[in-house]
Design a protein around this motif. Structure first.
Motif, PDB file in Angstrom:
ATOM      1  N   CYS A   1       7.748  55.318 -21.005  1.00 41.18           N
ATOM      2  CA  CYS A   1       8.838  55.249 -21.984  1.00 41.18           C
ATOM      3  C   CYS A   1       8.302  55.676 -23.352  1.00 41.18           C
ATOM      4  CB  CYS A   1       9.387  53.827 -22.053  1.00 41.18           C
ATOM      5  SG  CYS A   1      10.664  53.613 -23.321  1.00 41.18           S
TER       6      CYS A   1
ATOM      7  N   VAL B   1       7.533  42.114 -27.597  1.00 44.73           N
ATOM      8  CA  VAL B   1       8.151  42.579 -26.356  1.00 44.73           C
ATOM      9  C   VAL B   1       7.087  43.254 -25.517  1.00 44.73           C
ATOM     10  CG1 VAL B   1       9.897  44.072 -25.325  1.00 44.73           C
ATOM     11  CG2 VAL B   1      10.382  42.896 -27.487  1.00 44.73           C
TER      12      VAL B   1
ATOM     13  N   CYS C   1       6.147  47.176 -26.512  1.00 45.36           N
ATOM     14  CA  CYS C   1       7.333  47.960 -26.842  1.00 45.36           C
ATOM     15  C   CYS C   1       7.449  47.996 -28.363  1.00 45.36           C
ATOM     16  CB  CYS C   1       8.596  47.338 -26.247  1.00 45.36           C
ATOM     17  SG  CYS C   1      10.095  48.195 -26.781  1.00 45.36           S
TER      18      CYS C   1
ATOM     19  N   CYS D   1       6.118  45.190 -22.016  1.00 46.25           N
ATOM     20  CA  CYS D   1       6.816  46.024 -21.038  1.00 46.25           C
ATOM     21  C   CYS D   1       5.789  46.848 -20.278  1.00 46.25           C
ATOM     22  CB  CYS D   1       7.792  46.942 -21.776  1.00 46.25           C
ATOM     23  SG  CYS D   1       8.653  48.097 -20.682  1.00 46.25           S
TER      24      CYS D   1
ATOM     25  N   CYS E   1      16.620  47.803 -19.096  1.00 50.24           N
ATOM     26  CA  CYS E   1      16.486  48.172 -20.500  1.00 50.24           C
ATOM     27  C   CYS E   1      17.248  49.470 -20.745  1.00 50.24           C
ATOM     28  CB  CYS E   1      15.012  48.355 -20.854  1.00 50.24           C
ATOM     29  SG  CYS E   1      14.801  48.891 -22.564  1.00 50.24           S
TER      30      CYS E   1
ATOM     31  N   HIS F   1       8.947  54.501 -26.146  1.00 53.63           N
ATOM     32  CA  HIS F   1       8.754  53.349 -27.021  1.00 53.63           C
ATOM     33  C   HIS F   1       7.569  52.481 -26.603  1.00 53.63           C
ATOM     34  CE1 HIS F   1      12.571  54.281 -28.898  1.00 53.63           C
ATOM     35  NE2 HIS F   1      13.144  54.293 -27.708  1.00 53.63           N
ATOM     36  N   TRP F   2       6.871  52.890 -25.577  1.00 50.77           N
ATOM     37  CA  TRP F   2       5.754  52.096 -25.040  1.00 50.77           C
ATOM     38  C   TRP F   2       4.451  52.476 -25.718  1.00 50.77           C
ATOM     39  CZ3 TRP F   2       1.115  53.050 -22.700  1.00 50.77           C
ATOM     40  CH2 TRP F   2       0.525  52.009 -21.971  1.00 50.77           C
TER      41      TRP F   2
ATOM     42  N   VAL G   1       6.581  49.573 -18.513  1.00 54.51           N
ATOM     43  CA  VAL G   1       7.122  50.918 -18.247  1.00 54.51           C
ATOM     44  C   VAL G   1       6.410  51.934 -19.152  1.00 54.51           C
ATOM     45  CG1 VAL G   1       9.205  52.306 -18.019  1.00 54.51           C
ATOM     46  CG2 VAL G   1       9.318  49.837 -17.664  1.00 54.51           C
TER      47      VAL G   1
ATOM     48  N   THR H   1      17.300  51.036 -23.515  1.00 60.43           N
ATOM     49  CA  THR H   1      16.622  51.778 -24.580  1.00 60.43           C
ATOM     50  C   THR H   1      15.543  52.701 -24.031  1.00 60.43           C
ATOM     51  OG1 THR H   1      17.064  49.867 -25.987  1.00 60.43           O
ATOM     52  CG2 THR H   1      15.521  51.448 -26.851  1.00 60.43           C
ATOM     53  N   PHE H   2      15.255  52.606 -22.756  1.00 55.41           N
ATOM     54  CA  PHE H   2      14.244  53.466 -22.123  1.00 55.41           C
ATOM     55  C   PHE H   2      14.567  54.943 -22.336  1.00 55.41           C
ATOM     56  CE2 PHE H   2      13.308  56.233 -18.531  1.00 55.41           C
ATOM     57  CZ  PHE H   2      11.917  56.153 -18.503  1.00 55.41           C
TER      58      PHE H   2
HETATM   59  S1  SF4 Z   1      12.400  50.528 -24.724  1.00 54.36           S
HETATM   60 FE1  SF4 Z   1      12.583  49.275 -22.884  1.00 54.36          FE
HETATM   61  S2  SF4 Z   1      11.526  50.439 -21.271  1.00 54.36           S
HETATM   62 FE2  SF4 Z   1      10.900  51.286 -23.249  1.00 54.36          FE
HETATM   63  S3  SF4 Z   1       8.992  50.214 -23.765  1.00 54.36           S
HETATM   64 FE3  SF4 Z   1      10.687  49.102 -24.724  1.00 54.36          FE
HETATM   65  S4  SF4 Z   1      11.260  47.486 -23.257  1.00 54.36           S
HETATM   66 FE4  SF4 Z   1      10.047  49.040 -22.166  1.00 54.36          FE
END
Ligand code: SF4
Length: 72
Positions: free
Chosen positions: A13, A6, A22, A8, A64, A15-16, A10, A66-67
């Motif tokens: 975040c 994945v 991601c 991304c 998303c 999770h980045w 962003v 989950t951000f």
């Molecule tokens: S949770 Fe969503 S916004 Fe956060 S890094 Fe993963 S894909 Fe990107």
């Protein structure tokens, strides 16, 4: 189930990670109109819904769920 790669952009975040990766275990995508809807399964920032379904008009209509904003 093997996780897909994945990517991304962003970067603020939680999770980045570097390389636009991601690293969340579970990602929930919703239509923008339901971005604030409660999710009945999972915990913490990785909550999800296996039953609710929607229909998006185009790519700009999805987000998303989950951000989580990085605080450090
Ligand atoms: S949770 Fe969503 S916004 Fe956060 S890094 Fe993963 S894909 Fe990107």
């Amino acid at each position: 189930m093997e996780h897909p790669m994945v990517k991304c952009s962003v970067a603020n975040c939680q999770h980045w990670e570097d390389g636009n990766n991601c690293v969340a275990e579970t990602i929930m995508i919703e239509i923008n109109a339901h971005a604030g809807s409660p999710l009945p399964q999972g915990s913490g920032s990785e909550q999800y819904d296996t039953k609710h379904q929607d229909s998006a008009g185009d790519v700009t209509d999805t987000c998303c769920h989950t951000f989580v904003e990085r605080t450090h």
